[in-house]
Design a protein around this motif. Structure first.
Motif, short mmCIF file in Angstrom:
data_model
loop_
_atom_site.label_atom_id
_atom_site.label_comp_id
_atom_site.label_asym_id
_atom_site.label_seq_id
_atom_site.Cartn_x
_atom_site.Cartn_y
_atom_site.Cartn_z
N TRP A 67 48.47 -5.88 67.86
CA TRP A 67 47.65 -6.44 68.72
C TRP A 67 46.21 -5.68 68.66
N THR A 68 45.35 -6.62 68.94
CA THR A 68 43.79 -5.84 69.25
C THR A 68 43.04 -6.63 70.46
N VAL A 69 42.18 -6.28 70.98
CA VAL A 69 41.23 -7.15 71.78
C VAL A 69 39.79 -7.40 70.98
N GLN A 70 39.49 -8.53 71.09
CA GLN A 70 38.30 -9.03 70.44
C GLN A 70 37.23 -8.79 71.52
N TYR A 90 38.99 -11.56 74.11
CA TYR A 90 40.42 -12.25 73.86
C TYR A 90 41.12 -11.24 73.06
N VAL A 92 43.93 -10.64 70.37
CA VAL A 92 44.46 -11.20 68.97
C VAL A 92 45.50 -10.54 68.65
N GLY A 93 46.51 -11.13 67.93
CA GLY A 93 47.73 -10.26 67.51
C GLY A 93 48.44 -11.07 66.21
N TYR A 94 49.21 -10.36 65.71
CA TYR A 94 50.30 -10.87 64.76
C TYR A 94 51.67 -10.90 65.35
N VAL A 103 52.52 -14.12 62.11
CA VAL A 103 51.38 -15.27 62.41
C VAL A 103 50.25 -14.80 63.21
N GLU A 104 49.31 -14.69 62.62
CA GLU A 104 47.79 -14.30 63.13
C GLU A 104 47.69 -15.15 64.36
N SER A 105 47.30 -14.71 65.58
CA SER A 105 47.08 -15.72 66.47
C SER A 105 46.13 -15.12 67.73
N ARG A 106 45.35 -15.98 68.41
CA ARG A 106 44.83 -15.45 69.66
C ARG A 106 45.94 -15.20 70.61
N TYR A 128 39.60 -22.47 74.25
CA TYR A 128 38.87 -21.15 73.95
C TYR A 128 37.32 -21.45 74.06
N THR A 139 43.16 -24.32 70.65
CA THR A 139 43.89 -23.72 69.39
C THR A 139 45.37 -23.43 70.05
N PHE A 140 46.07 -22.81 68.83
CA PHE A 140 47.22 -22.45 69.29
C PHE A 140 46.95 -20.96 69.63
N LEU B 131 39.21 -15.62 64.38
CA LEU B 131 40.05 -14.80 63.64
C LEU B 131 39.62 -13.98 62.50
N LEU B 140 44.09 -4.30 63.95
CA LEU B 140 45.42 -4.75 63.71
C LEU B 140 46.44 -3.85 63.00
N GLN B 143 46.62 -0.26 64.47
CA GLN B 143 47.37 -0.38 65.74
C GLN B 143 49.01 -0.60 65.36
N VAL B 190 35.32 -1.54 70.18
CA VAL B 190 34.92 -2.67 69.28
C VAL B 190 36.34 -3.56 69.31
N ASN B 191 37.21 -3.14 68.77
CA ASN B 191 38.74 -3.76 68.44
C ASN B 191 39.41 -2.56 68.66
N LEU B 192 40.17 -2.58 69.79
CA LEU B 192 41.14 -1.44 70.15
C LEU B 192 42.09 -1.55 69.12
N PRO B 245 45.95 -15.31 57.74
CA PRO B 245 46.48 -16.15 58.77
C PRO B 245 48.20 -15.87 59.08
N GLY B 246 48.64 -15.51 58.09
CA GLY B 246 50.29 -15.19 58.01
C GLY B 246 50.39 -13.87 56.94
#
Ligand SMILES: [Zn+2]
Lengths: 152, 382
Positions: A67-70, A90, A92-94, A103-106, A128, A139-140, B131, B140, B143, B190-192, B245-246
């Protein structure tokens, strides 16, 4: 399984979703030759170089894999309609799904204190932003959840 | 296989040079490299080069002279310089030319890169929903890596601290101010887990190399550097790459690992033989990962290495002696050749205040970038 987009009007990611037996799920592909699964759906397998893939339900529950935070507002083509001043960071993670596909997602939270690798997550829809005509943009996303079905 | 040598190096300083196009900076670097080799442009028989945002390399001929030279444009993102170098080595070895040129240059707009989904075979929703950002990907990946290998976030600070410390010793670096642990650790998220001073910035600049057969090199240079390996590789199924995306269920080693192994094999040396190292450091996390992926330590050992000073200029594994991308910025097309030039300078023992002590014999350079490419070189002192 039925990719029933009519349930989700005005949702640009409707084609990524499927109405499965356990509710809304992510629509992916499975290679008929080697069994590798993909999200989003694709027509070519990068594992075995095959091109015969069938739709499959990737599911709606998993575990946070990273995960991270945008923290800054992305440039175009990001289309939330926010101003720099009003921008809300927001998450963001896998999310690792039962098949092992990530799956990459908000994420529904951007608070690092509420995020930890390995925690159970569930699929949902989030708003969003909004279009210039005022219509909401959805979005999902994945949300932290307490319960998780089965052992992932 | 016949050895190929670098006989000339030239750079246009990285950073921001208002009023000078990327191509003009590339041509400047070429002239510097030609001067260093004592070679005229008319003598160069083949050239490979490229930029990401500053146009075609063969347009440099408009600056340098229209000699009819076969000039091949390379577009391999971060691996542009490495691909150009590998191609020139092959061309000279094949007998296509006696003297060859590899050049990279760039001039990016300020701020983060601004990729478009369609250019990457992705649908609009991926960019529209927020994304599609390289900084997000690096965060990501970092992390997950810190988690898997039990590395503390302070290691990310140590990487940046060393980069700016080395940058301060490098006359041509862009960022020449040392930063304290606190300045880095408390800089804007920026992006933790990655913060402002843990990311390099898009920049401008040019870098060029002149090469010939090693057997001919002493005609041109007292300090020819032998290219022991110049290898470029792309990703395999299952590697964790930008704009995904995946990710596949099964995980595969990064292209860095395959490029690195191929380079060691080609040179007939191992990581323990390397005396000076350049690793892609678009961000602190990437450098941390690349230390292990290139074989310089085990996964998870980085924390101790960094704390103990092993990656400092006087340490056992001197990494990014000129401050790397963090202190020099990243003009994508030129960045890989900047690394090669720094290692050549170290192997020639001309690096001044940042010179690795003793007599470094073998140097190593590594780039990695979208959409999953890596280029590695191993270089040997005269
Ligand atoms: Zn397959």
């Amino acid at each position: 399984m039925n990719n029933n987009t009519s349930l989700l009007p005005h949702l640009p990611v409707a084609h990524l979703l499927t109405q499965g037996t356990s509710g809304l799920g992510l629509l992916g592909s499975k290679c008929s030759q080697c069994g590798e699964m993909y999200f989003p759906a694709t027509d070519s397998c990068t594992a075995c170089c095959g091109s015969d893939l069938a739709p499959c339900d990737i599911g709606n529950q998993g575990r946070l894999w990273s995960w991270t935070v945008q923290a800054f507002m992305p440039k175009s083509p990001y289309n939330s309609g926010e101003t720099e001043e009003a921008f809300q960071p927001y998450g963001v993670g896998y999310v690792q799904m039962p098949s092992g596909v990530k799956v990459e997602s908000r994420l529904t939270t951007a608070d690092p204190a509420e995020l930890a690798i390995g925690m159970p997550m569930a699929l949902c829809l989030v708003r969003y932003g909004q279009r210039v005509d005022g219509q909401p943009l959805q979005t999902f996303a994945f949300a932290p959840t307490i319960e998780i079905e089965g052992d992932l | 296989m016949e050895d190929i040598a670098i006989i000339g190096i030239g750079m246009h300083s990285f950073g921001r040079t208002d009023g000078l196009s990327g191509q003009a900076q590339g041509a400047f670097a070429v002239r510097e490299a030609l001067r260093d080799a004592g070679v005229k442009w008319e003598q160069v028989g083949v050239a490979y080069g490229g930029s990401q945002d500053a146009g075609n390399a063969d347009a440099l001929a408009n600056h340098l002279g229209l000699t009819g030279i076969p000039f091949v444009n390379v577009a391999n993102g971060c691996a542009t310089g490495g691909s150009a170098l590998a191609s020139v080595v092959s061309a000279i070895r094949s007998g296509m030319a006696e003297i060859g040129l590899a050049v990279g240059f760039d001039k990016h707009p300020r701020g983060a890169f601004n990729p478009q989904p369609a250019d990457w075979g992705l649908e609009d929703w991926y960019g529209e929903t927020g994304l599609m950002l390289t900084t997000q990907f690096f965060a990501l990946k970092t992390q997950r890596y810190l988690h898997e290998h039990g590395i503390a976030e302070e290691s990310l600070v140590h990487v940046a601290q060393r980069a700016f410390r080395n940058g301060a010793l490098t006359p041509h670096a862009w960022r020449r101010r040392e930063l304290s642990f606190e300045e880095i650790a408390e800089s804007m998220a920026v992006n933790l887990p990655l913060r402002k001073y843990m990311f390099c910035n898009p920049a401008e600049g040019g870098a060029a190399l002149v090469l010939c057969r090693a057997s001919q090199a002493h005609k041109y240079s007292d300090t020819p550097i032998i290219v022991r390996a110049a290898v470029m590789r792309t990703r395999h199924h299952g590697s964790f790459e930008v704009f995904s995306p995946g990710l596949a269920a099964r995980q595969a080693p990064a292209p860095t690992v395959t490029a690195s192994r191929a380079a060691y094999e080609s040179a007939g040396v191992g990581p323990e033989d390397i005396d000076v190292i350049q690793l892609q450091d678009t961000d602190s996390g990437s450098e941390l990962i690349h230390l292990a992926e290139n074989g310089f330590c085990e996964h998870g050992e980085q924390g101790l290495l960094l704390r103990s000073g092993a990656t400092d200029i006087a340490g056992r594994l001197p990494v990014n002696t000129d401050g790397g991308c963090l202190a020099n910025g990243e003009p994508v097309g030129a960045s890989g050749l900047r690394q090669v030039i720094e290692v050549c300078t170290q192997l020639r023992r001309q690096a001044g205040a940042r010179q690795v002590p003793g007599a470094p014999r073998l140097g190593y350079t590594h780039v990695y970038g979208a959409p999953g490419v890596s280029a590695v070189t191993i270089l040997e002192a005269p």
